[in-house]
Write an enzyme that holds these catalytic residues in place. Structure first.
Site, PDB file in Angstrom:
ATOM      1  N   GLN A 108     -28.208  33.034 -36.484  1.00 33.42           N
ATOM      2  CA  GLN A 108     -28.420  33.929 -35.341  1.00 33.42           C
ATOM      3  C   GLN A 108     -27.802  33.295 -34.100  1.00 33.42           C
ATOM      4  O   GLN A 108     -28.155  32.173 -33.728  1.00 33.42           O
ATOM      5  CB  GLN A 108     -29.915  34.136 -35.131  1.00 33.42           C
ATOM      6  CG  GLN A 108     -30.283  34.924 -33.891  1.00 33.42           C
ATOM      7  CD  GLN A 108     -31.788  34.909 -33.662  1.00 33.42           C
ATOM      8  OE1 GLN A 108     -32.567  35.136 -34.569  1.00 33.42           O
ATOM      9  NE2 GLN A 108     -32.201  34.620 -32.439  1.00 33.42           N
ATOM     10  N   SER A 111     -28.459  32.066 -28.047  1.00 29.14           N
ATOM     11  CA  SER A 111     -28.540  31.131 -26.924  1.00 29.14           C
ATOM     12  C   SER A 111     -27.188  30.531 -26.557  1.00 29.14           C
ATOM     13  O   SER A 111     -26.321  30.320 -27.418  1.00 29.14           O
ATOM     14  CB  SER A 111     -29.509  29.993 -27.252  1.00 29.14           C
ATOM     15  OG  SER A 111     -30.819  30.479 -27.403  1.00 29.14           O
ATOM     16  N   SER A 143     -29.557  27.273 -35.472  1.00 28.33           N
ATOM     17  CA  SER A 143     -30.010  26.658 -36.722  1.00 28.33           C
ATOM     18  C   SER A 143     -29.135  27.104 -37.880  1.00 28.33           C
ATOM     19  O   SER A 143     -28.669  28.251 -37.926  1.00 28.33           O
ATOM     20  CB  SER A 143     -31.462  27.045 -36.998  1.00 28.33           C
ATOM     21  OG  SER A 143     -32.315  26.645 -35.954  1.00 28.33           O
ATOM     22  N   GLU A 226     -37.946  37.487 -35.277  1.00 25.74           N
ATOM     23  CA  GLU A 226     -37.899  36.027 -35.159  1.00 25.74           C
ATOM     24  C   GLU A 226     -39.285  35.468 -34.871  1.00 25.74           C
ATOM     25  O   GLU A 226     -39.736  34.518 -35.528  1.00 25.74           O
ATOM     26  CB  GLU A 226     -36.930  35.613 -34.054  1.00 25.74           C
ATOM     27  CG  GLU A 226     -36.874  34.102 -33.837  1.00 25.74           C
ATOM     28  CD  GLU A 226     -35.949  33.707 -32.700  1.00 25.74           C
ATOM     29  OE1 GLU A 226     -35.350  32.627 -32.800  1.00 25.74           O
ATOM     30  OE2 GLU A 226     -35.825  34.472 -31.722  1.00 25.74           O
ATOM     31  N   ASN A 341     -42.985  28.482 -24.435  1.00 25.40           N
ATOM     32  CA  ASN A 341     -44.368  28.924 -24.237  1.00 25.40           C
ATOM     33  C   ASN A 341     -44.526  29.674 -22.915  1.00 25.40           C
ATOM     34  O   ASN A 341     -45.299  30.637 -22.824  1.00 25.40           O
ATOM     35  CB  ASN A 341     -45.308  27.720 -24.264  1.00 25.40           C
ATOM     36  CG  ASN A 341     -45.531  27.199 -25.673  1.00 25.40           C
ATOM     37  OD1 ASN A 341     -44.920  27.678 -26.635  1.00 25.40           O
ATOM     38  ND2 ASN A 341     -46.406  26.215 -25.820  1.00 25.40           N
ATOM     39  N   GLU A 342     -43.806  29.226 -21.887  1.00 23.28           N
ATOM     40  CA  GLU A 342     -43.915  29.888 -20.587  1.00 23.28           C
ATOM     41  C   GLU A 342     -43.396  31.322 -20.650  1.00 23.28           C
ATOM     42  O   GLU A 342     -44.000  32.253 -20.094  1.00 23.28           O
ATOM     43  CB  GLU A 342     -43.138  29.090 -19.533  1.00 23.28           C
ATOM     44  CG  GLU A 342     -43.747  27.732 -19.191  1.00 23.28           C
ATOM     45  CD  GLU A 342     -43.540  26.690 -20.266  1.00 23.28           C
ATOM     46  OE1 GLU A 342     -44.258  25.678 -20.262  1.00 23.28           O
ATOM     47  OE2 GLU A 342     -42.650  26.884 -21.128  1.00 23.28           O
TER      48      GLU A 342
END
Length: 376
Positions: A108, A111, A143, A226, A341-342
């Protein structure tokens, strides 16, 4: 056969096949031929057409083995489901069955160096060229790209509209001239991630997924799968594996230790049940939306909690225990991969709890007028 018979058959098959020494692709082919790959995927496209009950039954038996399926996790958890949801029949016919049989590996490609949590700021460009497209740019933190045959690639196709409205998704051949994959070594000493460069890479228009400039909508579908895939991958079995490993390594006669292990079990079980519910809703056509971000956040917190617990209970010996030290060093990555997490908390706050969003000044501004990432 009934569910008990199905699970018994899976147990027998795994006992005979899970510890064989074939490579990953050969194992996936045997897994598919035995009927245990794509258990809930539609039969029309090569799946088994069964229910979540069969999938959970197989997963419960498989968690006792270290199956060589990691390199297929992106394709099975994210790319394949996206093609099933948003691809054309021709794309499903071409790509889904080879993915399920392990004949082709997927990655994928979202980013970038200047577009991590804010994926919509990406700058990899796809430009029309006759009946196809030409792509230039860079992706990072990808990945299994070093093993991949195909990738799901999000690109920018229009800079004159706001950033979310000028994106288009493609399937890209990772062996195409102009695609360069460079593995990145992390602190575990392994190369889980890669950076990828695209230099005048051509893509036929039939490999476009969704409409031109509707790539964000397709990407949201991928991100949903995802987060569900990441959370389910560990929440369904990883906690139990950690628990079993810690039981071997610590004094379970200590009541305080037992309390902590019980807490680990409760958290893992709660996440497992939450994932089961989300998965059942998804198969029924009720997409969980932002609640997938809640599952991913819970997993990240569970993983960090488990790593801290392992470190405190096992002590310095955790550093020399290869299995524990590797898992502990990977734990912080769970709070980053698939969205920090944010970011997960922002999504939950705005889309689940309906809290007022943070002020944004970039949603109506053409992308070419923004100063984002490495753009000058």
């Amino acid at each position: 056969m009934n569910l008990d018979e199905y699970r018994s058959a899976a147990r027998v098959w795994l006992a005979a096949n899970a510890d064989r020494t074939d490579d990953a692709r050969e194992f996936m082919a045997r897994l598919y031929d035995a009927g245990y790959s794509g258990i809930t995927w539609p039969k029309r496209w090569g799946g088994q057409g069964l229910t979540q009950a069969e999938e959970r039954a197989f997963a419960a038996e498989a968690r006792h083995y270290a199956l060589p399926t990691y390199i297929f996790s992106i394709g099975l958890g994210m790319c394949g489901p996206t093609l099933l949801d948003r691809g054309t029949d021709a794309q499903r016919e071409r790509f889904v069955r080879p993915l399920l049989r392990g004949e082709e590996v997927w990655c994928q490609l979202f980013s970038e160096p200047g577009a991590g949590s804010d994926v919509a700021s990406l700058q990899t460009r796809a430009v029309r060229d006759g009946d196809g497209w030409v792509v230039n740019g860079q992706k990072v933190w990808t990945s299994v790209a070093q093993h991949a045959d195909w990738g799901l690639l999000l690109t920018r196709t229009d800079v004159d509209v706001p950033k979310h409205k000028g994106l288009t998704m493609f399937v890209v051949d990772m062996h195409h001239p102009g695609v360069t994959v460079r593995p990145l070594k992390d602190m575990t000493g392994r190369s889980h991630f890669n950076e990828i460069f695209f230099d005048d890479v051509t893509i036929p228009d039939e490999h476009r997924v969704g409409e031109v400039n509707d790539g964000w909508g397709v990407a949201v579908t991928t991100l949903l799968h995802e987060r569900l895939s990441i959370s389910a991958g560990v929440g369904m079995g990883g906690g139990a594996d950690w628990l079993a490993r810690l039981r071997e390594a610590v004094d379970t006669g200590d009541p305080l230790v037992r309390d902590q292990l019980v807490e680990l079990h409760i958290r893992s079980r709660a996440l497992s049940l939450f994932n089961q519910r989300l998965s059942q809703e998804t198969r029924a056509g009720l997409f969980p939306g932002a609640r997938g971000s809640a599952a991913k956040l819970l997993l990240a917190e569970l993983t960090l909690y488990t790593a801290d617990l392992a470190t405190s209970l096992v002590g310095p010996e955790s550093v020399v225990d290869e299995e524990l030290s590797h898992a502990i060093s990977l734990a912080p990555a769970m709070a980053l991969g698939g969205g920090t997490n944010e970011i997960m908390r922002n999504i939950i706050g705005e889309r689940v709890l309906n809290l007022p969003p943070e002020p944004r000044v970039d949603k109506t501004v053409p992308f070419k007028d923004l100063k984002v990432g490495t753009q000058q």
